[in-house]
Design an enzyme around this catalytic site. Structure first.
Site, mmCIF file in Angstrom:
data_model
loop_
_atom_site.group_PDB
_atom_site.id
_atom_site.type_symbol
_atom_site.label_atom_id
_atom_site.label_comp_id
_atom_site.label_asym_id
_atom_site.label_seq_id
_atom_site.Cartn_x
_atom_site.Cartn_y
_atom_site.Cartn_z
ATOM 1 N N GLU A 51 36.334 23.220 20.583
ATOM 2 C CA GLU A 51 35.350 23.295 21.669
ATOM 3 C C GLU A 51 34.087 23.808 21.020
ATOM 4 O OE1 GLU A 51 32.977 24.919 23.605
ATOM 5 O OE2 GLU A 51 34.380 26.313 24.546
ATOM 6 N N CYS B 191 29.152 29.049 26.075
ATOM 7 C CA CYS B 191 29.097 27.626 25.725
ATOM 8 C C CYS B 191 28.641 26.796 26.920
ATOM 9 C CB CYS B 191 30.445 27.148 25.210
ATOM 10 S SG CYS B 191 31.804 27.924 26.033
ATOM 11 N N GLU C 261 22.633 22.654 20.303
ATOM 12 C CA GLU C 261 22.774 23.953 20.953
ATOM 13 C C GLU C 261 22.096 25.048 20.134
ATOM 14 O OE1 GLU C 261 26.583 26.365 22.713
ATOM 15 O OE2 GLU C 261 26.640 25.945 20.583
ATOM 16 N N GLY D 253 33.874 27.491 18.680
ATOM 17 C CA GLY D 253 32.858 27.998 17.752
ATOM 18 C C GLY D 253 31.756 26.984 17.560
ATOM 19 N N SER D 254 31.189 26.995 16.346
ATOM 20 C CA SER D 254 30.002 26.181 16.088
ATOM 21 C C SER D 254 30.362 24.728 15.772
ATOM 22 C CB SER D 254 29.237 26.764 14.900
ATOM 23 O OG SER D 254 30.002 26.612 13.725
ATOM 24 N N GLY E 191 31.061 24.575 11.857
ATOM 25 C CA GLY E 191 32.378 25.112 11.478
ATOM 26 C C GLY E 191 33.487 24.236 12.040
ATOM 27 N N GLY E 192 33.358 23.857 13.298
ATOM 28 C CA GLY E 192 34.382 23.032 13.946
ATOM 29 C C GLY E 192 34.515 21.680 13.277
HETATM 30 P P1 NAP Z 1 31.733 29.606 13.615
HETATM 31 O O1 NAP Z 1 30.763 29.893 12.555
HETATM 32 O O2 NAP Z 1 32.011 28.189 13.907
HETATM 33 O O3 NAP Z 1 33.086 30.358 13.228
HETATM 34 C C1 NAP Z 1 34.240 30.307 14.033
HETATM 35 C C2 NAP Z 1 35.457 30.631 13.183
HETATM 36 O O4 NAP Z 1 35.715 29.557 12.273
HETATM 37 C C3 NAP Z 1 35.282 31.862 12.307
HETATM 38 O O5 NAP Z 1 36.514 32.498 12.203
HETATM 39 C C4 NAP Z 1 34.860 31.281 10.992
HETATM 40 O O6 NAP Z 1 35.157 32.110 9.893
HETATM 41 C C5 NAP Z 1 35.672 30.014 10.929
HETATM 42 N N1 NAP Z 1 35.038 28.960 10.140
HETATM 43 C C6 NAP Z 1 33.830 28.408 10.371
HETATM 44 N N2 NAP Z 1 33.576 27.443 9.462
HETATM 45 C C7 NAP Z 1 34.665 27.382 8.635
HETATM 46 C C8 NAP Z 1 35.004 26.602 7.504
HETATM 47 N N3 NAP Z 1 34.174 25.681 7.031
HETATM 48 N N4 NAP Z 1 36.199 26.818 6.919
HETATM 49 C C9 NAP Z 1 37.039 27.752 7.389
HETATM 50 N N5 NAP Z 1 36.765 28.543 8.445
HETATM 51 C C10 NAP Z 1 35.590 28.360 9.072
HETATM 52 O O7 NAP Z 1 31.300 30.260 14.987
HETATM 53 P P2 NAP Z 1 30.906 31.762 15.332
HETATM 54 O O8 NAP Z 1 31.013 32.646 14.159
HETATM 55 O O9 NAP Z 1 31.696 32.119 16.483
HETATM 56 O O10 NAP Z 1 29.405 31.674 15.803
HETATM 57 C C11 NAP Z 1 28.399 31.026 15.059
HETATM 58 C C12 NAP Z 1 27.711 29.997 15.923
HETATM 59 O O11 NAP Z 1 28.685 29.215 16.638
HETATM 60 C C13 NAP Z 1 26.846 30.547 17.033
HETATM 61 O O12 NAP Z 1 25.559 30.842 16.606
HETATM 62 C C14 NAP Z 1 26.873 29.434 18.031
HETATM 63 O O13 NAP Z 1 25.914 28.472 17.719
HETATM 64 C C15 NAP Z 1 28.197 28.808 17.905
HETATM 65 N N6 NAP Z 1 29.180 29.229 18.931
HETATM 66 C C16 NAP Z 1 29.516 28.373 19.895
HETATM 67 C C17 NAP Z 1 30.440 28.739 20.822
HETATM 68 C C18 NAP Z 1 30.864 27.832 21.891
HETATM 69 O O14 NAP Z 1 31.368 28.288 22.886
HETATM 70 N N7 NAP Z 1 30.763 26.583 21.692
HETATM 71 C C19 NAP Z 1 31.052 29.965 20.782
HETATM 72 C C20 NAP Z 1 30.708 30.822 19.773
HETATM 73 C C21 NAP Z 1 29.770 30.427 18.845
HETATM 74 P P3 NAP Z 1 34.143 33.268 9.457
HETATM 75 O O15 NAP Z 1 34.435 34.426 10.368
HETATM 76 O O16 NAP Z 1 34.543 33.531 8.056
HETATM 77 O O17 NAP Z 1 32.762 32.754 9.600
#
Ligand code: NAP
Length: 504
Positions: free
Chosen positions: A263, A300, A388, A239-240, A243-244
């Site tokens: 990742e 990614c 990114e 993910g992001s 968040g990560g």
């Molecule tokens: P994300 O916001 O990092 O969320 C991924 C997961 O983690 C979701 O289930 C989210 O819950 C949870 N989460 C995130 N922050 C958290 C926290 N502080 N405490 C507890 N749980 C948390 O990523 P995303 O929703 O997949 O996409 C958002 C952004 O991530 C994209 O715009 C992109 O920049 C990036 N991304 C990167 C990749 C990669 O391959 N590296 C892949 C996908 C996305 P919620 O559902 O409640 O938000």
């Protein structure tokens, strides 16, 4: 047509609904209601996973391989429903979802094969030396053992291959670790159907139901509770960066810290060397454009950066502009991702020294491609350009000399991939770049494009921070299993008491 999810969590073999619900936000079709997760459900799932570990963690490799193959069969049996709900929820084309399903089931079967071979156990034996002076040596044996229950976060951009039964889950189950999944709220119905498949496989293989639990989306406390639960031993996440990093910090702050295998993505620079550009600049540009816009750039490994000698930039710019001009708006995975893309593009455009080559306006949940140009010196001054932006946006960085190209390479942060486009006449420069890029990325490519990650023994899908939080690991390929294993040494153990994998 017309599949309607029931919207429940699977905890220890029971489908559990909660009073509070959230609505999915599909790209098309009807929104559905899903039960909101809670800290109590996380605790129940983790307790069940720990109980399951006492049998599953000591099960034979043959039985775990049969389980992985059974999950693959059950997913295949639900193929049409998965394509229907998956494309509604994510907006991804049906062909992409069918391909991703094949990758997901292929990955499960691949891990089944991998554990049957047994090499991953890394079994070692130092035989006893009773007559050694001054001290005798005892008999010593070592094997890799599963670590216990693991938490997994589904990814938004791969609803199948990096989610409920994706690579993290497959490698943890292969190792012998029960899994607690936090479903991604972007595709809860897809997650539910995959969970039905896993549950059917648990039943047909007669395993403890705590081997797998799914907790659907909900407040952030749910994810936090998984990574902080004392019975969870490691976490897999895609993910992001924000968040990560937040979840990584929670893992590190626990009374008993645990590894967080995040990742977090990267900008995947491509270095276009002079002889290659002279010979086939236009082809490289077209290939880059194709890779950049594939799947609306939501990979990614999307190659967000191209590096080129300033004097050669014209050789690629017109081909790039032409290739990107023909690409229309594409639906993004979620409204949040589309909004982040639009903001990210505005941020690049507003950065000093950045020139627009292809500038488009995206609105709603759609993204149009964008391309910008900046000099190496301006790039290095503006850290936001290293971050990114998830979507079809490229940045062409111009350098005045090959020395400046090497210096720029040294300035990049950790990446999942780095690519060199070269011809034979570029060999000396490629030999200078490679040692720098080795320190930056998990996978180095020559004359290719990084989108498309092979599931195989040699794959590394990881890299130095911020590409991942754990540079020694990969989330794709057979080495992914190492994240969920721990070496244990057995000194002077009688054969009968050793783990089955060490006996004989
Ligand atoms: P994300 O916001 O990092 O969320 C991924 C997961 O983690 C979701 O289930 C989210 O819950 C949870 N989460 C995130 N922050 C958290 C926290 N502080 N405490 C507890 N749980 C948390 O990523 P995303 O929703 O997949 O996409 C958002 C952004 O991530 C994209 O715009 C992109 O920049 C990036 N991304 C990167 C990749 C990669 O391959 N590296 C892949 C996908 C996305 P919620 O559902 O409640 O938000």
């Amino acid at each position: 047509m017309g599949f309607k999810p029931h919207g429940k969590h699977l905890i220890n073999g029971e489908w559990i609904g909660t009073e509070e619900s959230f609505k999915s936000s599909p790209a098309s079709g009807e929104a559905h209601s899903f039960s909101v997760g809670s800290v109590e459900l996380v605790d129940q799932a983790c307790q069940a996973a720990e109980e399951a570990f006492w049998t599953y963690g000591y099960s034979s490799r043959e039985s775990r391989a049969a389980f992985l193959n059974a999950i693959a069969d059950e997913i295949e049996a639900r193929g049409d429903i998965l394509t229907e709900i998956g494309s509604q929820e994510t907006g991804l084309p049906e062909a992409r979802l069918q391909g991703e399903r094949g990758r997901t089931t292929g990955q499960l079967r691949f891990f089944a094969q991998h554990i049957l071979k047994g090499d991953y156990l890394d079994r070692r034996h130092d035989e006893a030396l009773p007559d050694r002076a001054p001290l005798p040596r005892p008999d010593l044996k070592m094997v890799q053992r599963p670590i216990g229950p693991v938490g997994v976060f589904g990814a938004s951009n791969f609803p199948l291959a990096f989610s409920t039964a994706g690579g993290d889950t497959a490698s943890a189950l292969a190792a012998g670790c029960p899994v607690v999944v936090r479903g991604h709220s972007a595709h809860p119905g897809t997650g539910e159907v995959v969970t039905e498949a896993i549950n059917a496989a648990i039943k047909s293989c007669k395993l403890h139901p705590g081997v797998f639990s799914l907790i659907q989306g909900g407040p952030r406390e749910v994810g936090a509770a998984i990574v902080q639960h004392p019975l969870i031993n490691a976490v897999g996440f895609t993910g992001s960066l924000a968040g990560g990093r937040a979840l990584f910090d929670l893992c590190a702050q626990r009374p008993k810290p645990i590894p967080f295998f995040g990742e977090l993505g990267s900008i995947n620079p491509m270095f276009m060397l002079p002889e290659a550009i002279k010979a086939r600049g236009e082809d490289i540009a077209k290939g880059w454009a194709g890779s950049l816009v594939m799947g609306a750039g939501q990979f990614c490994t999307n190659p967000g950066i191209g590096v080129i000698l300033e004097e050669q930039a014209d050789a690629v710019m017109s081909a790039l502009k032409e290739a990107l001009a023909g690409v229309g708006a594409q639906v993004m995975l979620t409204q949040g991702i589309a909004t982040s893309y639009q903001k990210g593009v505005e941020g690049i455009e507003a950065t000093a020294g950045v020139h627009a080559l292809v500038s488009t306006d995206s609105s709603g949940r759609e993204a149009c491609p964008n391309l910008f140009k900046v000099s190496s010196s301006e790039f290095l001054k503006n850290h936001n350009l290293s971050e990114e932006v998830f979507g079809p946006v490229g940045l062409l960085i111009t350098v005045k000399s090959v020395d400046e190209m090497i210096d720029l390479a040294k300035g990049f942060e950790g990446q999942l991939t780095a690519t060199i486009h070269m011809d034979a006449g570029d060999t000396d420069l490629a030999k200078r770049l490679t040692p720098v890029l080795e320190r930056k990325a998990g996978r180095l490519l020559v004359n290719g494009f990084p989108t498309g990650v092979e599931v195989c023994d040699t794959m590394v899908h990881g890299g130095p921070y911020p590409a991942s939080t754990n540079f020694g690991a990969t989330s794709v390929g057979s080495m992914a299993i190492r994240r969920f294993l721990r070496p244990v040494c057995y000194q002077a153990f009688p054969d009968a008491v050793l783990p089955a994998d060490l006996q004989g």
